[in-house]
Design a protein around this motif. Structure first.
Motif, PDB file in Angstrom:
ATOM      1  N   ASP A   2       0.802  -1.216   0.000  1.00 16.90           N
ATOM      2  CA  ASP A   2       0.000   0.000   0.000  1.00 16.90           C
ATOM      3  C   ASP A   2       0.839   1.272   0.000  1.00 16.90           C
ATOM      4  O   ASP A   2       0.349   2.336  -0.378  1.00 16.90           O
ATOM      5  N   SER A   3       2.083   1.189   0.433  1.00 12.85           N
ATOM      6  CA  SER A   3       2.985   2.344   0.375  1.00 12.85           C
ATOM      7  C   SER A   3       4.066   2.167  -0.689  1.00 12.85           C
ATOM      8  O   SER A   3       5.071   2.888  -0.680  1.00 12.85           O
ATOM      9  N   GLU A   4       3.879   1.204  -1.604  1.00 13.62           N
ATOM     10  CA  GLU A   4       4.837   0.906  -2.677  1.00 13.62           C
ATOM     11  C   GLU A   4       6.189   0.465  -2.117  1.00 13.62           C
ATOM     12  O   GLU A   4       7.243   0.705  -2.702  1.00 13.62           O
ATOM     13  N   LEU A   5       6.152  -0.209  -0.960  1.00  9.66           N
ATOM     14  CA  LEU A   5       7.396  -0.584  -0.290  1.00  9.66           C
ATOM     15  C   LEU A   5       7.469  -2.069   0.063  1.00  9.66           C
ATOM     16  O   LEU A   5       8.365  -2.482   0.798  1.00  9.66           O
ATOM     17  N   ALA A   6       6.547  -2.879  -0.449  1.00 10.73           N
ATOM     18  CA  ALA A   6       6.501  -4.280  -0.025  1.00 10.73           C
ATOM     19  C   ALA A   6       7.789  -5.021  -0.342  1.00 10.73           C
ATOM     20  O   ALA A   6       8.285  -5.806   0.477  1.00 10.73           O
ATOM     21  N   VAL A   7       8.355  -4.795  -1.526  1.00  8.94           N
ATOM     22  CA  VAL A   7       9.612  -5.469  -1.886  1.00  8.94           C
ATOM     23  C   VAL A   7      10.748  -4.952  -1.021  1.00  8.94           C
ATOM     24  O   VAL A   7      11.519  -5.730  -0.450  1.00  8.94           O
ATOM     25  N   ALA A   8      10.864  -3.629  -0.910  1.00  9.02           N
ATOM     26  CA  ALA A   8      11.943  -3.050  -0.096  1.00  9.02           C
ATOM     27  C   ALA A   8      11.834  -3.506   1.354  1.00  9.02           C
ATOM     28  O   ALA A   8      12.844  -3.845   1.993  1.00  9.02           O
TER      29      ALA A   8
ATOM     30  N   CYS B   1      -3.570  -2.884  -2.964  1.00  8.48           N
ATOM     31  CA  CYS B   1      -2.423  -2.605  -3.837  1.00  8.48           C
ATOM     32  C   CYS B   1      -1.513  -3.817  -4.020  1.00  8.48           C
ATOM     33  O   CYS B   1      -0.472  -3.716  -4.671  1.00  8.48           O
ATOM     34  N   GLY B   2      -1.892  -4.938  -3.441  1.00  7.04           N
ATOM     35  CA  GLY B   2      -1.134  -6.159  -3.669  1.00  7.04           C
ATOM     36  C   GLY B   2      -0.138  -6.494  -2.583  1.00  7.04           C
ATOM     37  O   GLY B   2      -0.009  -5.806  -1.570  1.00  7.04           O
ATOM     38  N   ASN B   3       0.569  -7.598  -2.808  1.00 11.71           N
ATOM     39  CA  ASN B   3       1.559  -8.129  -1.871  1.00 11.71           C
ATOM     40  C   ASN B   3       2.971  -7.899  -2.399  1.00 11.71           C
ATOM     41  O   ASN B   3       3.158  -7.419  -3.510  1.00 11.71           O
ATOM     42  N   ALA B   4       3.939  -8.291  -1.610  1.00 12.22           N
ATOM     43  CA  ALA B   4       5.328  -8.242  -2.068  1.00 12.22           C
ATOM     44  C   ALA B   4       5.452  -9.088  -3.328  1.00 12.22           C
ATOM     45  O   ALA B   4       5.046 -10.248  -3.361  1.00 12.22           O
ATOM     46  N   ASN B   5       6.017  -8.497  -4.367  1.00  9.95           N
ATOM     47  CA  ASN B   5       6.130  -9.155  -5.670  1.00  9.95           C
ATOM     48  C   ASN B   5       7.332 -10.097  -5.676  1.00  9.95           C
ATOM     49  O   ASN B   5       8.480  -9.660  -5.682  1.00  9.95           O
ATOM     50  N   LEU B   6       7.060 -11.402  -5.702  1.00  7.42           N
ATOM     51  CA  LEU B   6       8.143 -12.385  -5.683  1.00  7.42           C
ATOM     52  C   LEU B   6       9.005 -12.317  -6.932  1.00  7.42           C
ATOM     53  O   LEU B   6      10.168 -12.738  -6.905  1.00  7.42           O
ATOM     54  N   CYS B   7       8.463 -11.771  -8.028  1.00  3.60           N
ATOM     55  CA  CYS B   7       9.258 -11.636  -9.249  1.00  3.60           C
ATOM     56  C   CYS B   7      10.344 -10.577  -9.101  1.00  3.60           C
ATOM     57  O   CYS B   7      11.286 -10.531  -9.900  1.00  3.60           O
ATOM     58  N   SER B   8      10.237  -9.730  -8.097  1.00  2.46           N
ATOM     59  CA  SER B   8      11.301  -8.784  -7.764  1.00  2.46           C
ATOM     60  C   SER B   8      12.084  -9.233  -6.536  1.00  2.46           C
ATOM     61  O   SER B   8      13.305  -9.077  -6.466  1.00  2.46           O
ATOM     62  N   VAL B   9      11.387  -9.797  -5.550  1.00  2.00           N
ATOM     63  CA  VAL B   9      12.052 -10.243  -4.320  1.00  2.00           C
ATOM     64  C   VAL B   9      13.110 -11.305  -4.624  1.00  2.00           C
ATOM     65  O   VAL B   9      14.266 -11.213  -4.172  1.00  2.00           O
ATOM     66  N   ILE B  10      12.744 -12.319  -5.392  1.00  2.00           N
ATOM     67  CA  ILE B  10      13.647 -13.457  -5.609  1.00  2.00           C
ATOM     68  C   ILE B  10      14.936 -13.039  -6.317  1.00  2.00           C
ATOM     69  O   ILE B  10      16.030 -13.345  -5.831  1.00  2.00           O
ATOM     70  N   PRO B  11      14.886 -12.335  -7.476  1.00  2.00           N
ATOM     71  CA  PRO B  11      16.156 -11.964  -8.102  1.00  2.00           C
ATOM     72  C   PRO B  11      16.988 -10.988  -7.286  1.00  2.00           C
ATOM     73  O   PRO B  11      18.225 -11.035  -7.327  1.00  2.00           O
ATOM     74  N   ASN B  12      16.336 -10.106  -6.534  1.00  2.00           N
ATOM     75  CA  ASN B  12      17.120  -9.209  -5.682  1.00  2.00           C
ATOM     76  C   ASN B  12      17.882  -9.990  -4.608  1.00  2.00           C
ATOM     77  O   ASN B  12      19.056  -9.723  -4.342  1.00  2.00           O
ATOM     78  N   LEU B  13      17.204 -10.948  -3.989  1.00  3.77           N
ATOM     79  CA  LEU B  13      17.867 -11.766  -2.970  1.00  3.77           C
ATOM     80  C   LEU B  13      18.994 -12.596  -3.572  1.00  3.77           C
ATOM     81  O   LEU B  13      20.094 -12.678  -3.027  1.00  3.77           O
ATOM     82  N   GLU B  14      18.713 -13.207  -4.709  1.00  3.00           N
ATOM     83  CA  GLU B  14      19.665 -14.156  -5.300  1.00  3.00           C
ATOM     84  C   GLU B  14      20.831 -13.457  -5.987  1.00  3.00           C
ATOM     85  O   GLU B  14      21.987 -13.834  -5.826  1.00  3.00           O
ATOM     86  N   LEU B  15      20.523 -12.425  -6.781  1.00  5.65           N
ATOM     87  CA  LEU B  15      21.544 -11.815  -7.623  1.00  5.65           C
ATOM     88  C   LEU B  15      22.270 -10.658  -6.952  1.00  5.65           C
ATOM     89  O   LEU B  15      23.424 -10.379  -7.282  1.00  5.65           O
ATOM     90  N   LYS B  16      21.593  -9.980  -6.016  1.00  6.75           N
ATOM     91  CA  LYS B  16      22.183  -8.746  -5.488  1.00  6.75           C
ATOM     92  C   LYS B  16      22.569  -8.833  -4.016  1.00  6.75           C
ATOM     93  O   LYS B  16      23.451  -8.104  -3.574  1.00  6.75           O
TER      94      LYS B  16
END
Length: 530
Positions: free
Chosen positions: A210-216, A240-255
């Motif tokens: 809801d604050s555009e911060l779920a992934v962060a 506004c949705g949940n944490a987007n796993l399509c962003s969470v997973i590569p950030n965790l794995e690659l970065k």
């Protein structure tokens, strides 16, 4: 390397999104794809809440998962029941999953206002429910609902709720930002405090957007000690949705250097994201990071020139690591590099000093100023490229079309009729056809004249038809006027392609797009047979 587990709740929390409706079979197909992706936990739904979820748990028992554990979701038992008599807990056990996740109130006002029970009684509901389930299933996860709001309002009580679940045997405590209103530094402070107060606890994070911060917020929780992230594919979810796993997973794995689903599985991320969008009957979000069509799309000439030398200049990761691909768009912002890249992509090798490149660039910028948009119509661009190379297509020659639309008072719908004259292989074909609207009539009349010579045109199907009014597009004669742009997406069961037409007249714009679509099909078949 530390392992972070992914808990997918697309089938439950994601399914609460507006416009998203999943059947039992939809949910089973998505669950199988999530397992293929290497997801560790799949939350199938709330078996006590609706018939679809109950059927899902009945039917999924016949499926075997390679990677994922299936979880059933529900709440702590109701205050008027004991755990043994509570229908919700009974439904969770009847689902026969190895993992059960229950949520409980950790914000004091939710206990006293929403549940209407004293604070101590709420702690009993949590402890009794966890203990009852832990004695009967392999793994119990406690979702601490509204934890971060509760922590802000009454930190001692929020910690007491976690302690009650932990001491009753919960295998993991998941801290939930249920309203999605917490800022990242607030998440970090709360997680650090929980780690300090309950060092033995295994923590997870469940963030809403809801604050555009779920992934962060999810990444910050992991950085400070959480070992599990809950979220949904494509960020689907209520409000506004949940944490987007399509962003969470590569950030965790690659970065961030964590072990999540592995590089091989990560390369399946974009296709599976699109697959789930298709099953949900929702259009993929083009500008979605990592997996969206535009995530690695380059339009500016300076950008394209740089990525041709080294893609790292304008790409934060190689697109293929997440199953995506680099795209170069053609527009009035294009430079020679865009033309060269696109020509190479289509199999035409041009030198930078080839005069064809200058002619193409000049024509591209002129047509874009009129409203053409070649970034979304690759097939029309390839036809224009062949024209510039002196290799125009010569399958038929247009002579004339005439379209009539008429409606009488007693007619439920207008009648459309089109007449077309074309020259084909030395013969003149004069055909007519009716259709559901003038464009359909034109298309049918043209095909009627061509299919005798090119029978494979019968394979073409119109997949999409878009019309946009372009106010203020600059005419080649000067001044401004309204143009209409028509995009036609066609397919033949093997390939899909998009063609385009622009005119003041919607029939003419449609005709251009239809003719390009037919020419492209004939060209494609000729290349295949060559």
């Amino acid at each position: 390397m530390q392992k972070i587990t992914i808990y997918d709740t697309t089938l439950r929390d994601g399914a609460q999104a507006e416009e998203l409706n999943l059947t039992t079979q939809d949910k089973i197909r998505i669950a199988q794809k999530l397992d293929d992706l290497g997801i560790h936990y799949i939350e199938g739904g709330w078996p006590g809440s609706n018939p679809t979820d109950r059927r899902f748990f009945d039917e999924i028992k016949s499926c075997t998962f390679k990677n994922a554990k299936l979880a059933a979701f529900g709440s702590t038992h109701m205050a008027k029941f004991t755990p043994e008599k509570d229908p919700n807990l009974t439904g969770l056990l009847e689902a026969e999953t190895p993992v059960v996740t229950i949520f409980g109130k950790t914000w004091d006002i939710h206990a006293t206002v929403a549940l209407g029970v004293p604070l101590e009684r709420n702690l009993e509901l949590i402890a009794n429910s966890v203990a009852y389930l832990k004695a009967r299933v392999d793994e119990v996860i406690f979702d601490a609902e509204h934890f971060f709001d509760g922590f802000k309002n009454n930190p001692e009580y929020a910690i007491q709720a976690l302690t009650a679940a932990l001491e009753a045997g919960a295998d993991r405590l998941v801290l939930c930002d249920t309203n999605g209103g917490s800022l990242t530094h607030e998440i970090g402070h709360a997680v650090a405090e929980v780690r300090k107060r309950l060092p033995e606890a295994s923590l997870g994070i469940h963030a809403h957007n809801d604050s555009e911060l779920a992934v962060a917020n999810s990444l910050e929780a992991v950085r400070l000690g959480a070992v599990q992230v809950q979220g949904t594919v494509n960020g689907y979810g209520e409000r506004c949705g949940n944490a987007n796993l399509c962003s969470v997973i590569p950030n965790l794995e690659l970065k961030m250097g964590y072990e999540v689903i592995g590089q091989e599985n990560l390369a399946r991320l974009q296709p599976i994201s699109n697959f789930i969008s298709e099953i949900a009957n929702l259009r993929p979000f083009m500008r979605q990071p990592f997996v969206g069509m535009s995530a690695f799309a380059h339009k500016g000439g300076i950008h394209v020139s740089a990525i041709l030398k080294d893609a790292r200049t304008y790409e934060h990761i190689p697109p293929e690591t997440v199953g995506n691909e680099r795209r170069v768009l053609l527009s009035d912002q294009s430079g020679k590099s865009n033309i060269l890249f696109k020509a190479h992509e289509l199999g035409y090798e041009l030198a930078k000093d080839d005069p064809t490149v200058d002619r193409l660039l000049k024509e591209l910028k002129l047509k874009e100023s009129m409203g053409y948009e070649y970034s979304v119509a690759d097939a029309s661009f390839e036809l224009m490229l062949r024209q510039a190379l002196g290799k125009p297509l010569d399958y038929f020659h247009f002579r004339h079309f005439f379209v009539v639309d008429a409606k009488r008072e007693e007619d439920p719908e207008p009648m459309s009729e089109a007449t077309v004259i074309v020259d084909v292989k030395g013969q003149q074909e004069h055909t007519a056809a009716t259709g559901m609207g003038p464009v359909n009539a034109l298309d049918r009349a043209l095909r009627k004249g061509l299919e005798r010579f090119y029978p494979r045109l019968g394979e073409i199907r119109l997949l999409d038809f878009k019309v946009r009014v372009l106010s203020g597009a600059v005419r080649d004669t000067g001044g401004t006027a309204s143009f209409v742009r028509v995009l036609v997406e066609s397919g033949d069961g093997t390939d899909r392609w998009t063609t385009m037409g622009v005119s003041h007249n919607i029939i003419e714009a449609s005709w251009q797009a239809v003719v390009d679509g037919i020419n492209y099909k004939l060209f494609k078949d000729e290349m295949t047979e060559a």
